[in-house]
Design a protein around this motif. Structure first.
Motif, PDB file in Angstrom:
ATOM      1  N   ASP A  59       0.911  -1.181  -0.093  1.00  0.00           N
ATOM      2  CA  ASP A  59       0.095  -0.040  -0.075  1.00  0.00           C
ATOM      3  C   ASP A  59       0.741   1.280  -0.017  1.00  0.00           C
ATOM      4  O   ASP A  59       0.651   2.142  -0.720  1.00  0.00           O
ATOM      5  CB  ASP A  59      -0.948  -0.143   1.256  1.00  0.00           C
ATOM      6  CG  ASP A  59      -1.888  -0.923   1.007  1.00  0.00           C
ATOM      7  OD1 ASP A  59      -2.332  -1.271  -0.040  1.00  0.00           O
ATOM      8  OD2 ASP A  59      -2.683  -1.570   2.057  1.00  0.00           O
TER       9      ASP A  59
ATOM     10  N   LYS B 201      -6.923   1.995  -1.407  1.00  0.00           N
ATOM     11  CA  LYS B 201      -5.683   2.385  -0.781  1.00  0.00           C
ATOM     12  C   LYS B 201      -4.920   1.568   0.286  1.00  0.00           C
ATOM     13  O   LYS B 201      -4.008   1.559   0.360  1.00  0.00           O
ATOM     14  CB  LYS B 201      -5.980   3.990  -0.423  1.00  0.00           C
ATOM     15  CG  LYS B 201      -5.016   4.750  -0.886  1.00  0.00           C
ATOM     16  CD  LYS B 201      -5.522   6.373  -0.430  1.00  0.00           C
ATOM     17  CE  LYS B 201      -4.346   7.104  -0.024  1.00  0.00           C
ATOM     18  NZ  LYS B 201      -2.925   6.804  -0.766  1.00  0.00           N
ATOM     19  N   ILE B 202      -5.907   1.068   0.894  1.00  0.00           N
ATOM     20  CA  ILE B 202      -5.421   0.004   2.118  1.00  0.00           C
ATOM     21  C   ILE B 202      -5.904  -1.462   1.902  1.00  0.00           C
ATOM     22  O   ILE B 202      -5.754  -2.237   2.780  1.00  0.00           O
ATOM     23  CB  ILE B 202      -6.144   0.492   3.424  1.00  0.00           C
ATOM     24  CG1 ILE B 202      -7.430   0.703   3.539  1.00  0.00           C
ATOM     25  CG2 ILE B 202      -5.381   1.837   3.795  1.00  0.00           C
ATOM     26  CD1 ILE B 202      -8.272   0.744   4.823  1.00  0.00           C
TER      27      ILE B 202
END
Length: 418
Positions: free
Chosen positions: A72, A347-348
């Motif tokens: 990430d 994103k994560i």
């Protein structure tokens, strides 16, 4: 990158991911082939050599979380390049090990760390490249795990017969560098990853209170306490706890039922091939009818197959159940990543899916131990299959609690009316 080029390049990402998971996990699981030759050559104990595999699972669980988070932050290419370099080095060092401790450290720890760099980061990278066919794409990347025992293990057997175990392991180590370093260099982030994320985050937040990673950043502590993650982690854990014991003890059980030892081993191959088919069927189904109903259905089929093992005794019956069982657990496993992407955004996803994978590794670790204890206590495996089927039903029940997915497509995919 043009849209047409982007459309074709995403399948390059899938191919690279499948190759990486195949080589890395195939190299790790080939320890079963090396165990006897190593013991004969060195005099090291079987349990000492096999303990390297236990270390692999422990290290892979922790590593999956750490490398998922790293992907990430730094991107998937950096992580898989480190993994490719480390896997070759670990195998080369293992082939030179002079003591059992050196072997346990190089094969048990280093191979485990290297193998864990590929799965969560490549699954996360793949989800970013696909809006359509995401279930199928993720399933194809994980199919590398399915073919791993059918590729590297026979190759290792061939090399050991031609040379010796040290030369064989050295050749596989060098081969890992030759195959994986170029594949790692082909990995790149999806071009519109960042732009699409902001819109997805806004939609998701307003739709159901899901927890995507916005630029402001949702604290990970809140993510890991969210209903979405708790249900995801518990389902993944229970799913793996249900099937790991039966998979590990299947050959012993079939032999007890009167199946010849070599034929009993072939049940594994049938399960593996069925798992490949299951990944394609379940992945395609998830794209059409939604992820949640396919996971719940697959978990129910897995539980029914586990209970079915109480009633089989002949090889043909074992093969038939292996097709159902292998396709169910093989088909369901990759779909947890698709849910993680839908709930938490791109994103994560590496961090979130890495954490879920760590929980699944704990589930995998318990099964073989509990199965061994049951056999030592009762001199049969009946309670293993009964208990595993009940845990499998529990996994399906937990999966029913998955909150609705964000957005219109998500609502349909969740398979529930809001």
């Amino acid at each position: 990158m043009s849209h047409s080029h982007q459309g074709s390049y995403r399948w390059v990402i899938v191919a690279a991911g499948a190759l990486m998971t195949c080589v890395a996990l195939g190299a790790m699981f080939s320890l079963a082939i090396f165990q006897e030759p190593i013991a004969l050559d060195t005099g090291w104990s079987h349990i000492g050599i096999a303990s390297a595999m236990t270390l692999n699972f422990i290290v892979m669980g922790i590593g999956g979380f750490v490398w998922g988070a790293a992907s990430d932050r730094f991107g998937p290419r950096a992580v898989v390049l480190v993994g490719a370099a480390l896997l070759g080095l670990a195998l080369v060092l293992s082939s030179r090990a002079a003591t059992l401790l050196q072997f346990q450290l190089s094969y048990g720890i280093l191979v485990g760390i290297a193998a864990s760099t590929f799965f969560a980061p490549m699954i996360a990278a793949t989800t970013a490249w696909f809006d359509e066919h995401r279930g199928l794409a993720v399933s194809l990347v994980s199919a590398g795990m399915g073919v791993a025992p059918m590729t590297i293990s026979p190759f290792a057997r061939l090399l050991i017969s031609a040379y010796d175990w040290r030369t064989a392991m050295l050749i596989i180590g060098i081969g890992a560098w030759v195959l994986l370093l170029p594949a790692a260099l082909m990995v790149r982030r999806a071009p519109d990853d960042a732009e699409g994320e902001t819109a997805a985050s806004a939609n998701a937040a307003t739709a159901t209170g899901a927890l995507p990673a916005e630029r402001g950043g949702v604290p990970l502590s809140r993510v890991f306490r969210s209903p979405q993650f708790i249900v995801l982690g518990l389902t993944f854990f229970a799913c793996c706890a249900a099937h790991s014991g039966p998979i590990f003890h299947m050959v012993s059980y079939a032999t007890l039922c009167g199946v010849a030892p070599m034929a009993a081993v072939s049940i594994y191959s049938v399960e593996g091939l069925a798992g490949l088919g299951g990944r394609l069927i379940y992945g395609t189904l998830a794209d059409r009818v939604g992820v949640k109903p396919v996971i719940v259905g697959g978990l129910l089929i897995q539980a029914a197959a586990l209970m079915g093992y109480l009633f089989v005794s002949r090889l043909g019956e074992f093969y038939a159940l292996a097709v159902v069982f292998g396709s169910a657990y093989g088909g369901v496993m990759p779909l947890y990543a698709v849910l993680a992407r839908e709930y938490f955004g791109q994103k994560i996803i590496g961090t979130v899916f890495g954490a879920a994978t760590m929980l699944s590794s704990l589930g995998m670790a318990f099964g073989p131990l509990i199965g061994g204890w049951i056999f030592d206590s009762f001199a049969n495996y009946s309670w293993l299959f009964i208990g595993s089927a009940l845990v499998g039903l529990g996994a399906a029940a937990i999966a029913l609690a998955f909150p609705p997915l964000p957005g219109g497509r998500g609502r349909q995919a969740a398979g529930v009316a809001e």
